[in-house]
Design an enzyme around this catalytic site. Structure first.
Site, PDB file in Angstrom:
ATOM      1  N   ASP A  12       0.855  -1.182   0.000  1.00 17.65           N
ATOM      2  CA  ASP A  12       0.000   0.000   0.000  1.00 17.65           C
ATOM      3  C   ASP A  12       0.895   1.237   0.000  1.00 17.65           C
ATOM      4  O   ASP A  12       2.045   1.196   0.461  1.00 17.65           O
ATOM      5  CB  ASP A  12      -0.921   0.010   1.223  1.00 17.65           C
ATOM      6  CG  ASP A  12      -1.917   1.162   1.183  1.00 17.65           C
ATOM      7  OD1 ASP A  12      -2.638   1.290   0.164  1.00 17.65           O
ATOM      8  OD2 ASP A  12      -1.974   1.959   2.140  1.00 17.65           O
ATOM      9  N   GLU A  14       0.777   5.766   0.515  1.00 16.04           N
ATOM     10  CA  GLU A  14       0.067   7.012   0.793  1.00 16.04           C
ATOM     11  C   GLU A  14       0.726   8.104  -0.051  1.00 16.04           C
ATOM     12  O   GLU A  14       1.933   8.041  -0.327  1.00 16.04           O
ATOM     13  CB  GLU A  14       0.122   7.375   2.278  1.00 16.04           C
ATOM     14  CG  GLU A  14      -0.491   6.340   3.208  1.00 16.04           C
ATOM     15  CD  GLU A  14      -1.972   6.112   2.986  1.00 16.04           C
ATOM     16  OE1 GLU A  14      -2.626   6.995   2.388  1.00 16.04           O
ATOM     17  OE2 GLU A  14      -2.476   5.052   3.398  1.00 16.04           O
ATOM     18  N   GLU A  62      -6.781  17.630   1.863  1.00 11.41           N
ATOM     19  CA  GLU A  62      -7.693  16.497   1.860  1.00 11.41           C
ATOM     20  C   GLU A  62      -6.942  15.186   2.078  1.00 11.41           C
ATOM     21  O   GLU A  62      -7.442  14.279   2.751  1.00 11.41           O
ATOM     22  CB  GLU A  62      -8.484  16.450   0.543  1.00 11.41           C
ATOM     23  CG  GLU A  62      -9.493  17.564   0.384  1.00 11.41           C
ATOM     24  CD  GLU A  62     -10.499  17.588   1.529  1.00 11.41           C
ATOM     25  OE1 GLU A  62     -11.047  16.507   1.861  1.00 11.41           O
ATOM     26  OE2 GLU A  62     -10.734  18.675   2.089  1.00 11.41           O
ATOM     27  N   HIS A 162      -5.586   6.157   7.678  1.00 14.67           N
ATOM     28  CA  HIS A 162      -4.891   5.309   6.717  1.00 14.67           C
ATOM     29  C   HIS A 162      -3.388   5.379   6.992  1.00 14.67           C
ATOM     30  O   HIS A 162      -2.839   6.436   7.261  1.00 14.67           O
ATOM     31  CB  HIS A 162      -5.149   5.791   5.288  1.00 14.67           C
ATOM     32  CG  HIS A 162      -6.539   5.525   4.814  1.00 14.67           C
ATOM     33  ND1 HIS A 162      -6.805   4.866   3.628  1.00 14.67           N
ATOM     34  CD2 HIS A 162      -7.738   5.809   5.358  1.00 14.67           C
ATOM     35  CE1 HIS A 162      -8.108   4.773   3.460  1.00 14.67           C
ATOM     36  NE2 HIS A 162      -8.700   5.345   4.508  1.00 14.67           N
ATOM     37  N   ASP A 167      -2.220  -0.693   6.668  1.00 15.74           N
ATOM     38  CA  ASP A 167      -3.187  -1.109   5.644  1.00 15.74           C
ATOM     39  C   ASP A 167      -2.700  -2.337   4.880  1.00 15.74           C
ATOM     40  O   ASP A 167      -3.497  -3.192   4.493  1.00 15.74           O
ATOM     41  CB  ASP A 167      -3.467   0.041   4.677  1.00 15.74           C
ATOM     42  CG  ASP A 167      -4.378   1.103   5.285  1.00 15.74           C
ATOM     43  OD1 ASP A 167      -4.756   0.943   6.465  1.00 15.74           O
ATOM     44  OD2 ASP A 167      -4.699   2.076   4.597  1.00 15.74           O
TER      45      ASP A 167
END
Length: 244
Positions: A12, A14, A62, A162, A167
């Site tokens: 995963d 980010e 965001e 997250h 994750d």
């Protein structure tokens, strides 16, 4: 070149955000965290790759609300170019298991290009998209990671934000549940069924990666079986399972 391997990497990332352009959503944005865990023979090995990265640009507000990684936190972290070779070494030749794989692989390949590296992930790794798998298994349902954890009764209560490594670890559990044969007949809340049905549902069956042993009947056993069916057939006036 991709070679056959039982080694799987559940991965995963980010990022600083994503553009509204649906085609090149990674253009202009960068990876700020990579988390990847190794699975061999359906078991987590404890071997993992985890790094925070200085994207050399600001993180969108965001995106910060999703992962909680701030500009201040990553400003002293290595840039992608400085971790790229170690990252490639970790994933090269493995099967990558990723939720919404096109998003993460798109960012990875974009970063490799920015580094001047001639490395395209799909040319060196098998890419398995668990989101696509979930959509085939549960058409019309919510299939994000939280929904799948609920559906497969996987505890993700510690996931308040997250995080790539967390994750990846949760996704590994989800993937093993999704691919482990019969997993659950329990219904999650998005199935709109009564709580009484949910409480009485069959719970998850753990196989722990142990293959099922198939024992075939020998000729004598098959003959005895046929003889019993013939007797039942005569008494019942025609067994329902027999094809005439």
């Amino acid at each position: 070149m991709i070679t056959h391997s039982t080694r799987q990497i559940v991965l995963d990332t980010e990022t600083t955000g994503m553009n509204q352009d649906g085609n090149n959503h990674y253009e202009g944005h960068k990876i700020i965290e990579i988390g990847a865990v190794e699975v061999l023979n359906r078991r987590l090995t404890g071997n993992h790759f985890h790094v925070y990265i200085n994207p050399e640009r600001l993180i969108d507000e965001e995106a910060f609300k999703v992962h909680g990684i701030s500009d201040e936190f990553v400003k002293d972290k290595p840039i992608f170019k400085n971790i790229a070779h170690d990252f490639i070494k970790f994933i090269d030749g493995a099967e990558l298991v990723i939720h919404n794989a096109s998003f993460d692989v798109g960012f990875m390949d974009y970063e490799f290009r920015l580094c001047g590296l001639d490395y395209k992930t799909a040319d060196h790794c098998i890419v398995t998209d668990t989101l696509a798998m979930a959509r085939r298994l549960f058409p019309g349902k919510r299939n994000n990671l939280d929904a799948l954890c609920e559906r497969y009764q996987i505890d993700n209560s510690h996931r308040t934000l997250h995080g790539a490594l967390l994750d990846a670890e949760i996704l590994a559990e989800v993937y093993l549940a999704m691919t482990g044969g019969q997993t659950t007949l329990a219904f999650s809340s998005d199935d709109n069924l009564s709580s009484s049905m949910t409480n009485n549902a069959v719970k998850k069956i753990e196989r722990s990666g142990i293959p099922l042993t198939v024992i075939k009947a020998n000729e004598a056993e098959l003959a005895a079986h046929d003889s019993i069916l013939e007797k039942i057939d005569k008494k019942s006036g025609g067994a329902l399972w027999k094809v005439h």
